[in-house]
Design an enzyme around this catalytic site. Structure first.
Site, short mmCIF file in Angstrom:
data_model
loop_
_atom_site.label_atom_id
_atom_site.label_comp_id
_atom_site.label_asym_id
_atom_site.label_seq_id
_atom_site.Cartn_x
_atom_site.Cartn_y
_atom_site.Cartn_z
N CYS A 114 -39.89 54.82 64.28
CA CYS A 114 -39.18 56.03 63.83
C CYS A 114 -39.41 57.21 64.77
O CYS A 114 -38.67 58.20 64.71
CB CYS A 114 -39.62 56.39 62.41
SG CYS A 114 -39.39 55.01 61.29
N HIS A 254 -38.40 63.68 61.05
CA HIS A 254 -38.01 62.32 60.68
C HIS A 254 -37.76 62.28 59.17
O HIS A 254 -38.56 62.78 58.39
CB HIS A 254 -39.12 61.35 61.08
CG HIS A 254 -38.87 59.97 60.60
ND1 HIS A 254 -37.66 59.35 60.78
CD2 HIS A 254 -39.65 59.09 59.92
CE1 HIS A 254 -37.72 58.14 60.24
NE2 HIS A 254 -38.91 57.96 59.71
N ASN A 284 -33.99 56.55 55.36
CA ASN A 284 -34.76 56.50 56.61
C ASN A 284 -34.02 55.61 57.61
O ASN A 284 -33.97 54.41 57.45
CB ASN A 284 -36.15 55.95 56.28
CG ASN A 284 -37.04 55.83 57.51
OD1 ASN A 284 -36.59 55.97 58.65
ND2 ASN A 284 -38.31 55.58 57.27
N1 COA Z 1 -38.58 51.38 41.87
C1 COA Z 1 -39.43 51.43 40.84
N2 COA Z 1 -40.76 51.30 40.96
C2 COA Z 1 -41.25 51.11 42.19
C3 COA Z 1 -40.42 51.03 43.32
C4 COA Z 1 -39.04 51.18 43.12
N3 COA Z 1 -38.16 51.14 44.12
N4 COA Z 1 -41.19 50.84 44.39
C5 COA Z 1 -42.46 50.79 43.99
N5 COA Z 1 -42.49 50.95 42.64
C6 COA Z 1 -43.66 50.96 41.77
C7 COA Z 1 -44.84 50.25 42.36
O1 COA Z 1 -44.75 48.86 42.12
C8 COA Z 1 -45.98 50.89 41.60
O2 COA Z 1 -46.08 50.27 40.35
P1 COA Z 1 -47.52 49.98 39.69
O3 COA Z 1 -48.16 51.32 39.55
O4 COA Z 1 -47.15 49.32 38.41
O5 COA Z 1 -48.21 49.10 40.69
C9 COA Z 1 -45.51 52.31 41.37
O6 COA Z 1 -44.09 52.30 41.58
C10 COA Z 1 -46.14 53.33 42.29
O7 COA Z 1 -46.07 52.80 43.60
P2 COA Z 1 -46.63 53.61 44.82
O8 COA Z 1 -46.46 52.79 46.05
O9 COA Z 1 -48.00 54.13 44.51
O10 COA Z 1 -45.62 54.83 44.82
P3 COA Z 1 -45.64 56.08 45.75
O11 COA Z 1 -45.60 57.30 44.93
O12 COA Z 1 -46.69 55.98 46.82
O13 COA Z 1 -44.22 55.98 46.46
C11 COA Z 1 -43.28 55.29 48.54
C12 COA Z 1 -43.95 54.86 47.25
C13 COA Z 1 -43.01 54.06 49.38
C14 COA Z 1 -42.00 56.00 48.21
C15 COA Z 1 -44.24 56.26 49.27
O14 COA Z 1 -45.51 55.70 49.36
C16 COA Z 1 -43.77 56.57 50.66
O15 COA Z 1 -42.71 57.15 50.86
N6 COA Z 1 -44.57 56.24 51.67
C17 COA Z 1 -44.21 56.49 53.04
C18 COA Z 1 -43.18 55.48 53.44
C19 COA Z 1 -42.52 55.82 54.72
O16 COA Z 1 -42.26 56.94 55.02
N7 COA Z 1 -42.25 54.81 55.50
C20 COA Z 1 -41.55 54.91 56.71
C21 COA Z 1 -42.40 55.46 57.75
S1 COA Z 1 -41.45 55.74 59.19
#
Ligand code: COA
Length: 327
Positions: A114, A254, A284
């Protein structure tokens, strides 16, 4: 370093027409529009039709950038494509784009995920400044949808397809690239990767069945690193450009997650109205993200003559990068 002033001569972008909304995703995986919107800010993303490759999007964006620079493909003397979703392992997507746009010049891909577009811009800027090249086409293009596990709700809701391009050359009336900064930390490589398909894990039926050809990510760890590295990148690039944070008119980050952008702005005391956001519409787009955002910010008049602009990105690697530009 030479006194040559180097900057962006023209911009282009191309987004596939097909829109995939959060409501569409509700029918594909166990998720909700509410979850995706509140956790990421993303409402919809663009997805290519089957058979469309990264080079197709890249070529469309490149043609517009060349035209907006008032040049022709024959004027381009180097093509750099930043992508994590190349058409194939070889040849480079840049060589395929070269053929599609009718240019004849050195062409290669870079892999900085990215952070790819600001990485490419830094390379292009250096090569023009050195006097070795005159007009370098820097493209960020992705068909991330080909590398996403559409059964994995934790990743498939995040990404989208698209492309953006810039022509880098000598400038005389603004658009100068003032400073660039590139960073990486390979010790965190496993946080975000496509593990198989390369020499470490060549493709087999087992790797395919295990989903190792798709994006795998430890989301919350990436989140924390993203905030830390973007703060670092903004701080360092403004120091190198010798401009104060308060003098920046527009931040082009980004576009991964609205909460990441909020956290960076809050930590640095940046008023959020100075942060350009289009992730609600595109998700993204990896290497295409910052360049498409810059393209739209210019079109919308949020970046105008003499604006101080900072492009800032982070991604798999982990990598991070920033460029300061006086428009
Ligand atoms: N819909 C519903 N629930 C979802 C889900 C979705 N699409 N994706 C994950 N969950 C659930 C998980 O399974 C978890 O459930 P659990 O508590 O029962 O285990 C819960 O939601 C929380 O998951 P978590 O990963 O802790 O959520 P989060 O608040 O960290 O958000 C992201 C997840 C991926 C949105 C966040 O971590 C993020 O944006 N990270 C950076 C990713 C990024 O930028 N990547 C690219 C880099 S270039």
């Amino acid at each position: 370093m030479s006194n040559r002033r180097v900057g962006i001569l023209g911009l282009g972008a191309y987004l596939p027409e097909k829109v995939l909304t959060n409501f569409d995703l509700e029918k594909m995986v166990d998720t909700t529009d509410e979850w995706i919107t509140t956790r990421t800010g993303i409402r919809e993303r663009r997805i290519v039709e089957k058979g469309t490759a990264t080079s197709d999007l890249a070529a469309r964006a490149a043609k517009e950038a060349i035209q907006s620079a008032k040049l022709t493909p024959a004027d381009i003397d180097l093509i750099i494509v930043a992508t994590i979703s190349p058409d194939m392992l070889m040849p480079s997507t840049a060589c395929i784009v070269q053929e599609k746009i009718g240019a004849k010049c050195g062409s290669f891909d870079i892999s900085a995920a990215c952070s790819g577009f600001p990485y490419g811009l830094a390379i292009g800027e250096g090569l023009v400044r050195s006097g070795a090249y005159r007009h370098i086409l820097v493209i960020g293009a992705e068909v991330t949808s080909s590398f996403i596990n559409w059964k994995d709700r934790s990743t498939c809701v995040l990404f989208g397809d698209g492309a953006g391009a810039a022509v880098v050359g000598e400038v005389h009336d603004g658009h100068d690239i003032l400073a660039t900064y590139l960073g990486a930390d390979g010790s965190q490589a496993k946080l975000l990767q496509i593990p198989a398909g390369g020499s470490a894990i060549p493709p087999t039926t087992e790797t395919i069945n295990s989903g190792l050809h798709f994006v795998q990510m430890e989301g919350s760890e990436v989140f924390k690193s993203a905030v830390r590295t973007m703060v670092d990148a903004i701080t360092e690039v403004t120091r190198r450009a010798n401009i104060k944070l308060g003098e920046i008119d527009c931040f082009i980050p980004h576009q991964a997650n609205l909460r990441i952008l909020n956290a960076v702005a809050e930590r640095m005391g940046i008023p959020f109205e100075k942060v350009y956001v289009n992730l609600d519409r595109y998700g993204n787009m990896s290497a295409a993200s910052t360049i498409v955002a810059l393209y739209e910010a210019v079109k919308e008049g949020k970046v105008k003559k003499d604006s101080n602009v900072v492009l800032v990105a982070f991604g798999s690697g982990l990598t991070w990068a920033a460029c300061a530009i006086r428009w």
